[in-house]
Design a protein around this motif. Structure first.
Motif, PDB file in Angstrom:
ATOM      1  N   ARG A  42       0.543  -1.199   0.293  1.00 31.62           N
ATOM      2  CA  ARG A  42      -0.327   0.182  -0.028  1.00 31.62           C
ATOM      3  C   ARG A  42       0.993   1.039   0.068  1.00 31.62           C
ATOM      4  O   ARG A  42       0.802   2.047  -0.464  1.00 31.62           O
ATOM      5  CB  ARG A  42      -0.919   0.332   1.025  1.00 31.62           C
ATOM      6  N   GLU A  43       2.014   1.484   1.047  1.00 30.25           N
ATOM      7  CA  GLU A  43       2.773   2.276   0.856  1.00 30.25           C
ATOM      8  C   GLU A  43       3.293   2.647  -0.403  1.00 30.25           C
ATOM      9  O   GLU A  43       3.917   3.475  -0.888  1.00 30.25           O
ATOM     10  CB  GLU A  43       3.975   1.765   2.122  1.00 30.25           C
ATOM     11  N   ARG A  44       3.565   1.809  -0.957  1.00 28.67           N
ATOM     12  CA  ARG A  44       4.474   1.738  -2.410  1.00 28.67           C
ATOM     13  C   ARG A  44       3.255   1.865  -3.488  1.00 28.67           C
ATOM     14  O   ARG A  44       3.731   1.901  -4.917  1.00 28.67           O
ATOM     15  CB  ARG A  44       5.654   0.592  -3.311  1.00 28.67           C
ATOM     16  N   GLY A  45       2.040   2.376  -3.308  1.00 17.90           N
ATOM     17  CA  GLY A  45       1.282   2.501  -3.928  1.00 17.90           C
ATOM     18  C   GLY A  45       0.198   1.247  -5.698  1.00 17.90           C
ATOM     19  O   GLY A  45      -0.008   2.284  -5.914  1.00 17.90           O
ATOM     20  N   LEU A  46       0.772   0.297  -5.229  1.00 15.61           N
ATOM     21  CA  LEU A  46       0.729  -0.823  -5.420  1.00 15.61           C
ATOM     22  C   LEU A  46      -0.713  -0.944  -4.898  1.00 15.61           C
ATOM     23  O   LEU A  46      -1.517  -1.875  -5.845  1.00 15.61           O
ATOM     24  CB  LEU A  46       1.280  -1.933  -5.518  1.00 15.61           C
ATOM     25  N   SER A 215       8.618   2.447  12.048  1.00 18.32           N
ATOM     26  CA  SER A 215       8.104   2.959  10.200  1.00 18.32           C
ATOM     27  C   SER A 215       6.741   2.611  10.862  1.00 18.32           C
ATOM     28  O   SER A 215       6.059   2.468  11.356  1.00 18.32           O
ATOM     29  CB  SER A 215       8.799   1.527   9.604  1.00 18.32           C
ATOM     30  N   GLU A 216       6.163   3.300  10.005  1.00 20.07           N
ATOM     31  CA  GLU A 216       4.328   3.684  10.031  1.00 20.07           C
ATOM     32  C   GLU A 216       4.180   2.798  10.468  1.00 20.07           C
ATOM     33  O   GLU A 216       3.176   1.678  10.290  1.00 20.07           O
ATOM     34  CB  GLU A 216       3.962   4.491   8.551  1.00 20.07           C
ATOM     35  N   ALA A 217       4.490   1.239   8.800  1.00 19.68           N
ATOM     36  CA  ALA A 217       4.079  -0.368   8.430  1.00 19.68           C
ATOM     37  C   ALA A 217       4.255  -1.066   9.671  1.00 19.68           C
ATOM     38  O   ALA A 217       2.682  -1.341  10.288  1.00 19.68           O
ATOM     39  CB  ALA A 217       4.714  -0.937   7.714  1.00 19.68           C
ATOM     40  N   PHE A 218       5.066  -0.715  10.918  1.00 20.89           N
ATOM     41  CA  PHE A 218       5.209  -1.839  11.694  1.00 20.89           C
ATOM     42  C   PHE A 218       4.349  -1.385  12.803  1.00 20.89           C
ATOM     43  O   PHE A 218       3.828  -2.036  13.624  1.00 20.89           O
ATOM     44  CB  PHE A 218       6.801  -1.519  12.244  1.00 20.89           C
ATOM     45  N   GLN A 219       4.084   0.199  13.327  1.00 23.62           N
ATOM     46  CA  GLN A 219       2.872   0.886  14.086  1.00 23.62           C
ATOM     47  C   GLN A 219       1.693   0.321  13.486  1.00 23.62           C
ATOM     48  O   GLN A 219       0.578  -0.083  14.898  1.00 23.62           O
ATOM     49  CB  GLN A 219       3.408   1.808  13.731  1.00 23.62           C
ATOM     50  N   GLU A 220       1.132   1.026  12.777  1.00 26.88           N
ATOM     51  CA  GLU A 220       0.142   0.528  11.805  1.00 26.88           C
ATOM     52  C   GLU A 220      -0.694  -1.413  12.551  1.00 26.88           C
ATOM     53  O   GLU A 220      -1.264  -1.565  12.686  1.00 26.88           O
ATOM     54  CB  GLU A 220       0.176   0.831  10.862  1.00 26.88           C
ATOM     55  N   SER A 221       0.436  -2.580  12.352  1.00 24.95           N
ATOM     56  CA  SER A 221       1.026  -3.671  12.654  1.00 24.95           C
ATOM     57  C   SER A 221       0.668  -4.678  13.239  1.00 24.95           C
ATOM     58  O   SER A 221       0.077  -5.665  13.521  1.00 24.95           O
ATOM     59  CB  SER A 221       1.317  -4.269  10.552  1.00 24.95           C
ATOM     60  N   CYS A 222       1.209  -3.772  14.093  1.00 27.29           N
ATOM     61  CA  CYS A 222       1.966  -4.352  15.338  1.00 27.29           C
ATOM     62  C   CYS A 222       0.228  -4.602  16.393  1.00 27.29           C
ATOM     63  O   CYS A 222       0.175  -4.004  17.203  1.00 27.29           O
ATOM     64  CB  CYS A 222       3.167  -3.774  15.645  1.00 27.29           C
ATOM     65  N   PRO A 223       0.362  -6.155  17.158  1.00 28.79           N
ATOM     66  CA  PRO A 223      -0.171  -5.726  18.110  1.00 28.79           C
ATOM     67  C   PRO A 223      -0.121  -6.198  19.322  1.00 28.79           C
ATOM     68  O   PRO A 223       1.050  -5.481  19.207  1.00 28.79           O
ATOM     69  CB  PRO A 223      -1.147  -7.814  17.794  1.00 28.79           C
ATOM     70  N   ALA A 224      -1.181  -5.073  20.428  1.00 30.63           N
ATOM     71  CA  ALA A 224      -0.765  -4.818  21.382  1.00 30.63           C
ATOM     72  C   ALA A 224      -0.014  -6.076  22.381  1.00 30.63           C
ATOM     73  O   ALA A 224      -0.280  -7.193  22.130  1.00 30.63           O
ATOM     74  CB  ALA A 224      -2.320  -4.723  21.846  1.00 30.63           C
TER      75      ALA A 224
END
Length: 272
Positions: A42-46, A215-224
């Motif tokens: 998604r970040e790569r615009g794909l 990184s935004e990707a890790f922050q958004e995907s990492c569970p609590a």
């Protein structure tokens, strides 16, 4: 590859295990892996990405149309074209192999498989069996972490030799998506169940984690943290130092800090 034109960009829905609140993503490491991959696409615009959480006891009807709803992750492509212009509408993936095959259709250099990329193969080899060794460590009554530490040392050595921000280069790649969820489980569940901590002398590994945490990707995907701890309540040989019921009091806290000693370490493994 250049980002897809908006009208043709695939809309991908990723179904992952839900958290205790039934809204956020839970502690499944495989779900975290593919959340990372698709977020980077998604970040790569794909692609455009939608993430839907569910519990196996109450899967949405959309899931039951192509799966039994008892496993995850699952993927459905609602519309859009792949890198070759082929229609992806209606593509459904209910196995890991099918999800992996879907990646190839987006033609993203950072997501090449180990069969397509020698660098990816070398990176993945450095942490082969890491999750298996960690699972064995949790299951076994012994607190001997020697085998686990040996693989962590290999990862540290790979990062030192490469001299890159991440496993392959300066951006997150497929290898990072496969490694980082396991490292986070080792940090959080290893500490909770066995009081294990990644050795602070593995400075390259710790700085790698620090960059991933930013990184935004890790922050958004990492569970609590509580979700990761709960993932092992029926697997570990002992109870967590934070009992399962009390782990709910952790809220949405996530471990993103690194020890001061690790931040100041030069890297370990025979650094000059």
């Amino acid at each position: 590859m250049e980002a897809a034109v908006n009208a043709d960009r695939p809309v991908v829905e990723l179904f992952v295990k839900a958290a205790m609140d039934k809204l956020k993503n839970g502690g499944c490491p495989i779900c975290h892996r593919y959340f990372l991959v698709f977020y980077i696409l998604r970040e790569r615009g794909l692609i455009d990405l939608v993430v839907t959480t569910f519990l196996p006891e109450s899967p949405p009807q959309e899931v039951l149309e192509f799966s039994n709803g008892k496993r995850y992750p699952l993927v459905k492509v609602h519309k859009g074209l792949d890198a070759r212009g082929h229609d992806l509408s209606g593509v459904e993936c209910d196995t890991v192999d099918e999800i992996e095959a879907l990646f190839e259709r987006f033609d993203c250099d950072d997501m090449r498989s180990r069969k397509e990329s020698r660098a990816e193969a070398v990176a993945e080899q450095s942490f082969e069996d890491l999750y298996m060794k960690f699972s064995h460590f949790l299951i076994h009554p012994s607190n001997d972490a020697a085998q686990l530490v040996r693989i962590l040392e290999k990862v540290n050595g790979h990062l030192r030799e490469n001299g890159t921000q991440f496993m392959l280069g300066e951006q997150l790649s497929r290898a990072d998506c496969y490694l980082l969820p396991t490292l986070q489980h080792i940090r959080v569940a290893g500490k909770a169940y066995k009081n294990f901590e990644i050795p602070t002398e593995l400075g390259h590994l710790w700085r790698y984690l620090q960059r991933a945490y930013g990184s935004e990707a890790f922050q958004e995907s990492c569970p609590a943290d509580r979700e990761i701890i709960a993932h092992y309540t029926t697997k570990a040989s002992c109870k967590p130092r934070i009992p399962h019921g009390a782990s709910q009091l952790l809220g949405e806290d996530r471990t993103f800090s690194i020890p001061d000693e690790a931040a100041n370490c030069r890297g370990g493994d025979d650094d000059d």
